[in-house]
Design an enzyme around this catalytic site. Structure first.
Site, PDB file in Angstrom:
ATOM      1  N   HIS A   1      38.667  52.755  69.244  1.00  0.00           N
ATOM      2  CA  HIS A   1      39.166  53.980  69.873  1.00  0.00           C
ATOM      3  C   HIS A   1      39.814  53.578  71.203  1.00  0.00           C
ATOM      4  O   HIS A   1      40.883  52.976  71.210  1.00  0.00           O
ATOM      5  CB  HIS A   1      37.997  54.955  70.043  1.00  0.00           C
ATOM      6  CG  HIS A   1      38.396  56.380  70.226  1.00  0.00           C
ATOM      7  ND1 HIS A   1      37.502  57.422  70.173  1.00  0.00           N
ATOM      8  CD2 HIS A   1      39.607  56.953  70.469  1.00  0.00           C
ATOM      9  CE1 HIS A   1      38.121  58.570  70.369  1.00  0.00           C
ATOM     10  NE2 HIS A   1      39.403  58.302  70.565  1.00  0.00           N
TER      11      HIS A   1
ATOM     12  N   ASN B   1      35.078  58.294  74.162  1.00  0.00           N
ATOM     13  CA  ASN B   1      36.492  58.397  73.827  1.00  0.00           C
ATOM     14  C   ASN B   1      37.292  57.237  74.401  1.00  0.00           C
ATOM     15  O   ASN B   1      37.940  56.493  73.682  1.00  0.00           O
ATOM     16  CB  ASN B   1      37.042  59.730  74.323  1.00  0.00           C
ATOM     17  CG  ASN B   1      38.457  59.996  73.878  1.00  0.00           C
ATOM     18  OD1 ASN B   1      39.383  59.313  74.282  1.00  0.00           O
ATOM     19  ND2 ASN B   1      38.646  61.004  73.029  1.00  0.00           N
ATOM     20  N   ASP B   2      37.250  57.081  75.713  1.00  0.00           N
ATOM     21  CA  ASP B   2      38.102  56.083  76.362  1.00  0.00           C
ATOM     22  C   ASP B   2      37.308  55.342  77.424  1.00  0.00           C
ATOM     23  O   ASP B   2      36.211  55.754  77.818  1.00  0.00           O
ATOM     24  CB  ASP B   2      39.329  56.767  76.967  1.00  0.00           C
ATOM     25  CG  ASP B   2      40.471  55.797  77.261  1.00  0.00           C
ATOM     26  OD1 ASP B   2      40.415  54.643  76.776  1.00  0.00           O
ATOM     27  OD2 ASP B   2      41.419  56.185  77.962  1.00  0.00           O
TER      28      ASP B   2
ATOM     29  N   ASN C   1      38.678  63.012  78.061  1.00  0.00           N
ATOM     30  CA  ASN C   1      39.414  62.235  77.067  1.00  0.00           C
ATOM     31  C   ASN C   1      39.919  60.932  77.675  1.00  0.00           C
ATOM     32  O   ASN C   1      39.137  60.063  78.005  1.00  0.00           O
ATOM     33  CB  ASN C   1      40.552  63.106  76.515  1.00  0.00           C
ATOM     34  CG  ASN C   1      40.954  62.715  75.114  1.00  0.00           C
ATOM     35  OD1 ASN C   1      41.664  61.739  74.928  1.00  0.00           O
ATOM     36  ND2 ASN C   1      40.509  63.474  74.135  1.00  0.00           N
TER      37      ASN C   1
ATOM     38  N   ASP D   1      46.157  63.862  76.112  1.00  0.00           N
ATOM     39  CA  ASP D   1      45.262  62.936  75.430  1.00  0.00           C
ATOM     40  C   ASP D   1      44.966  61.712  76.305  1.00  0.00           C
ATOM     41  O   ASP D   1      44.067  61.748  77.124  1.00  0.00           O
ATOM     42  CB  ASP D   1      45.870  62.536  74.083  1.00  0.00           C
ATOM     43  CG  ASP D   1      44.837  62.013  73.101  1.00  0.00           C
ATOM     44  OD1 ASP D   1      43.808  61.474  73.539  1.00  0.00           O
ATOM     45  OD2 ASP D   1      45.055  62.143  71.883  1.00  0.00           O
ATOM     46  N   ASN D   2      45.726  60.658  76.174  1.00  0.00           N
ATOM     47  CA  ASN D   2      45.437  59.424  76.916  1.00  0.00           C
ATOM     48  C   ASN D   2      46.438  59.173  78.032  1.00  0.00           C
ATOM     49  O   ASN D   2      47.581  59.622  77.974  1.00  0.00           O
ATOM     50  CB  ASN D   2      45.414  58.233  75.951  1.00  0.00           C
ATOM     51  CG  ASN D   2      44.215  58.288  75.031  1.00  0.00           C
ATOM     52  OD1 ASN D   2      43.079  58.219  75.470  1.00  0.00           O
ATOM     53  ND2 ASN D   2      44.476  58.448  73.741  1.00  0.00           N
TER      54      ASN D   2
END
Length: 281
Positions: A41, A94-95, A150, A195-196
């Site tokens: 991920h 997630n990150d 996120n 998101d990222n």
């Protein structure tokens, strides 16, 4: 959400943007690591004083959450697995952004790991997710209260941390304290699902991979696919940051953009389940 290769394990790819015609190449992973359940991920790199590159990867083997540490062997194009990190707070990760050897911030995007309860959590908008700090000496929650924490990245001087809250459609700008806690400085509201995040090394701007229509991700229709959007946030630390569009597409070329990165006038855009886009800007 679709998967175009449901029976294939995850991989890590290398792309050298210094090449004239760069191509993505899958990196070999050393023996002794369970590659069959590899489900990567978030990813973050750390380069130590002797220029050795370490890759920290959020992994979801069998729907769990771990952080895998690899050493990158450049000549062999190989990732040597060094360690697996597990902790009770490392759930629904997630990150990740690495701060030093075995030190990182990580985001938790859902409080509940049960699928039904996680959907209920989003419906009720509970704001129970968080950013945590991990080190061998201490693990703690350093920024609570997100709807769905996120993507996460850090400024070039490591003084500020940027966190995307995908459901609240915003980016939190947070100052890193001496005790590794995070203090919120501002929230940049955007009219899209963020998101990222990455930082442009030339300017310090944030690049955000976004979803213009999240429902098209959850209810996938190949005849009406989810689009892609990349935003640039200029002058992040100023009183009035500005936002511009770097890339936008209705899904005819690129579906479900999640992350973007720039390097010397070259743009890479990654997606959840579709393709990787490369272009010059």
């Amino acid at each position: 959400m679709p998967s175009f290769a449901p029976d294939e394990p995850g991989e890590i790819f290398l792309m050298d943007l210094n090449e004239q015609n760069p191509k993505a190449q899958a990196l070999k992973i050393s023996d002794g690591f369970d590659k069959s359940s590899f489900n990567p991920h978030g990813v973050s790199a750390f380069i130590n004083k002797d220029h050795t590159v370490y890759l920290y990867v959020v992994n979801h083997p069998h729907m769990a959450s771990t952080v895998e540490i690899f050493k990158f062997e450049e000549q062999q194009h190989t990732l040597v697995h060094l360690k697996t990190i597990k902790h009770e707070l490392l759930q629904s990760v997630n990150d990740i952004v690495v701060l030093g050897p075995e030190m990182f911030y990580a985001t938790r995007d859902h409080y509940f790991t049960n699928h039904f309860l996680s959907l209920l959590e989003m419906f009720l908008d509970l704001h129970w997710t968080y950013v945590l700090f991990y080190s061998p000496q201490e693990v703690k929650i350093v920024a609570p209260g997100f709807s769905s924490a996120n993507g996460i990245t850090i400024s070039q001087d490591h003084r500020y941390v940027y966190v995307a809250d995908v459901m609240d459609k915003n980016i939190h700008v947070m100052k890193r304290d001496d005790n590794w806690n995070l203090t919120q400085q501002k929230v940049i509201q955007l009219d899209t699902f963020v998101d990222n995040l990455t930082v442009d090394p030339a300017t310090g701007d944030i690049l955000a991979g976004c979803h213009p229509n999240a429902m098209k991700l959850l209810i996938y229709n190949p005849l009406d696919p989810p689009g892609s959007l990349v935003l640039r946030i200029h002058n992040v630390l100023s009183k009035k940051p500005s936002v511009s569009t770097v890339y936008a597409n209705n899904g005819s070329v690129l579906q479900g953009s999640t992350v973007a990165s720039v390097y010397k006038g070259k743009l890479l855009v990654g997606t959840i389940f579709h393709k990787l886009l490369y272009c010059e800007i």
